[in-house]
Design a protein around this motif. Structure first.
Motif, mmCIF file in Angstrom:
data_model
loop_
_atom_site.group_PDB
_atom_site.id
_atom_site.type_symbol
_atom_site.label_atom_id
_atom_site.label_comp_id
_atom_site.label_asym_id
_atom_site.label_seq_id
_atom_site.Cartn_x
_atom_site.Cartn_y
_atom_site.Cartn_z
ATOM 1 N N LEU A 118 0.817 -1.221 0.000
ATOM 2 C CA LEU A 118 0.000 0.000 0.000
ATOM 3 C C LEU A 118 0.847 1.267 0.000
ATOM 4 O O LEU A 118 0.437 2.304 -0.516
ATOM 5 C CB LEU A 118 -0.934 0.011 1.216
ATOM 6 C CG LEU A 118 -2.064 -1.028 1.205
ATOM 7 C CD1 LEU A 118 -2.802 -1.018 2.543
ATOM 8 C CD2 LEU A 118 -3.032 -0.774 0.053
ATOM 9 N N GLY A 119 2.015 1.178 0.621
ATOM 10 C CA GLY A 119 2.900 2.339 0.651
ATOM 11 C C GLY A 119 2.448 3.398 1.642
ATOM 12 O O GLY A 119 1.461 3.226 2.364
ATOM 13 N N ALA A 120 3.163 4.519 1.638
ATOM 14 C CA ALA A 120 2.997 5.535 2.677
ATOM 15 C C ALA A 120 1.652 6.254 2.596
ATOM 16 O O ALA A 120 1.197 6.852 3.564
ATOM 17 C CB ALA A 120 4.136 6.542 2.594
ATOM 18 N N ARG A 121 0.998 6.191 1.442
ATOM 19 C CA ARG A 121 -0.267 6.924 1.315
ATOM 20 C C ARG A 121 -1.378 6.307 2.167
ATOM 21 O O ARG A 121 -2.368 6.957 2.491
ATOM 22 C CB ARG A 121 -0.705 6.962 -0.165
ATOM 23 C CG ARG A 121 -1.922 7.852 -0.304
ATOM 24 C CD ARG A 121 -2.333 8.210 -1.691
ATOM 25 N NE ARG A 121 -3.545 9.020 -1.536
ATOM 26 C CZ ARG A 121 -4.703 8.758 -2.096
ATOM 27 N NH1 ARG A 121 -4.831 7.727 -2.889
ATOM 28 N NH2 ARG A 121 -5.732 9.526 -1.865
ATOM 29 N N HIS A 122 -1.209 5.029 2.504
ATOM 30 C CA HIS A 122 -2.243 4.346 3.283
ATOM 31 C C HIS A 122 -1.661 3.782 4.577
ATOM 32 O O HIS A 122 -1.338 2.590 4.656
ATOM 33 C CB HIS A 122 -2.875 3.209 2.472
ATOM 34 C CG HIS A 122 -3.636 3.665 1.280
ATOM 35 N ND1 HIS A 122 -4.742 4.476 1.374
ATOM 36 C CD2 HIS A 122 -3.437 3.439 -0.039
ATOM 37 C CE1 HIS A 122 -5.208 4.721 0.156
ATOM 38 N NE2 HIS A 122 -4.417 4.117 -0.719
ATOM 39 N N PRO A 123 -1.512 4.642 5.601
ATOM 40 C CA PRO A 123 -1.056 4.115 6.891
ATOM 41 C C PRO A 123 -2.005 2.997 7.329
ATOM 42 O O PRO A 123 -3.224 3.161 7.278
ATOM 43 C CB PRO A 123 -1.177 5.326 7.834
ATOM 44 C CG PRO A 123 -1.240 6.518 6.938
ATOM 45 C CD PRO A 123 -1.858 6.065 5.654
#
Ligand code: ZN
Length: 343
Positions: A118-123
């Motif tokens: 998901l990466g940093a955009r979706h904590p």
């Protein structure tokens, strides 16, 4: 506008919902304002189906999360936190699944692998499903405004969750609130439980055990009008709801069964209340939902067993958010950054 996504990953269905301004609404509910159940901006539901291997399911989940986030129209560049309530025993705060009989997973680094996708955009936060449900009722449901909450769900099994002084209590290995496995019997005749232990309250009052007991006793010739009630309702099997109706009509066998089972759960609840001192006890789940006579007997047993100082601040309420509690709770936990996994 702030968005948060909740996911309910159970043994049967995968559900995803995006909510708007959930944390602000929960803050308002805690002050006694508002109170309508939150309505998702976008939602999706599909069977978990097959395959269930972690790689395939994590890829599917990530794709759905991206899609729901896009459809919900989050501001460009803004983070959209994601919370997942999963039907699993978790090992840590990084979403490692120790065991999930529902998904047939063991030792899966679910949280870390999904967070990496998901990466940093979706904590991302991963929570035990009953903890997420409990937090939903605490934030925006039947326990809104309370700071100390015990929620207990009696469905096929018995699950529980705790909010202590306004914080979800997850416990050292994420098993806080597992009231289904407190002991009510310990001799060699104690009933075996799905957890591998014996004598747990779930092994007596959990729905699948109650069902088995009903079937065995009626097959053994127990005299009861529960059979007629089931037949009249067009049901092939006598279930707990029919037994409850029979008990309401004074059926001796049904009343006897409920009088045997109710104290086991009532005393377990009283013991938990003695430890937690909640001001709200939320009761929910499929079994208690259709057995008002049993429920009342459980509450009576609880009130006999719990000390007055603990009963005085306590209100007993029915779960209010139904099947959406887990979605709301996991989204709210993520929106508040509880146990978020760094990707
Ligand atoms: Zn057990």
């Amino acid at each position: 506008m702030s968005l948060a996504i909740g996911v309910d990953l159970g043994g049967t269905n995968l559900r995803i919902a995006a909510y708007r301004d959930l944390a602000a609404r929960a803050d308002a509910a805690a002050r006694g304002a508002g109170g309508d159940a939150p309505v998702p901006v976008v939602q999706h539901k599909e069977p978990v189906g097959e395959p269930r291997d972690p790689d395939a399911l994590i890829a599917r989940l990530a794709a759905w999360i991206e899609r729901v986030a896009a459809e919900a129209g989050g501001a460009a560049g803004a983070n959209v936190p994601v919370g997942i309530g999963i039907a699993a025993m978790l090992r840590d705060r990084r979403g490692t699944v120790a065991n999930s009989p529902h998904l047939r997973w063991r030792d899966v680094a679910f949280g870390e692998r999904l967070a990496a996708r998901l990466g940093a955009r979706h904590p991302l936060g991963v929570y035990n499903d009953v903890n997420a449900i409990t937090y939903g009722e605490y934030g925006l449901g039947a326990a809104a405004g309370a700071q100390n909450v015990l929620a207990v769900y009696v469905g096929t099994g018995i699950g529980g969750g705790l909010v202590v002084d306004g914080r979800l209590a997850e416990g050292a290995s994420n098993c806080a609130g597992e009231i289904g496995h407190v002991k009510v019997a310990w001799d060699d005749r104690a009933a075996p439980c799905a957890c591998g232990g014996r004598g747990c309250v779930e092994a007596y009052v959990g729905g699948s055990y109650v069902q088995r007991r009903i079937r065995a006793e009626l097959a053994g010739g127990a005299p009861s009008i529960a059979r007629d009630i089931a037949t009249r309702a067009g049901d092939a099997d006598v279930h707990a709801g029919h037994v409850d109706e029979a008990a309401a009509l004074g059926d001796a066998w049904a009343l006897g069964l409920w009088q045997e089972l109710a104290p086991l759960l009532g005393v377990s609840l009283a013991n938990a209340i003695a430890l937690v001192n909640p001001e709200r006890l939320v009761l929910g789940g499929g079994l208690l939902g259709r057995t008002p006579v049993l429920r009342q007997a459980v509450v009576m047993a609880l009130e006999v067993a719990a000390p007055g100082a603990l009963l005085e601040p306590l209100t007993i309420v029915e779960a209010a958010l139904g099947d959406d509690a887990g979605l709301v709770g996991s989204a709210l936990l993520a929106a508040r950054g509880v146990s978020t996994i760094a990707s």
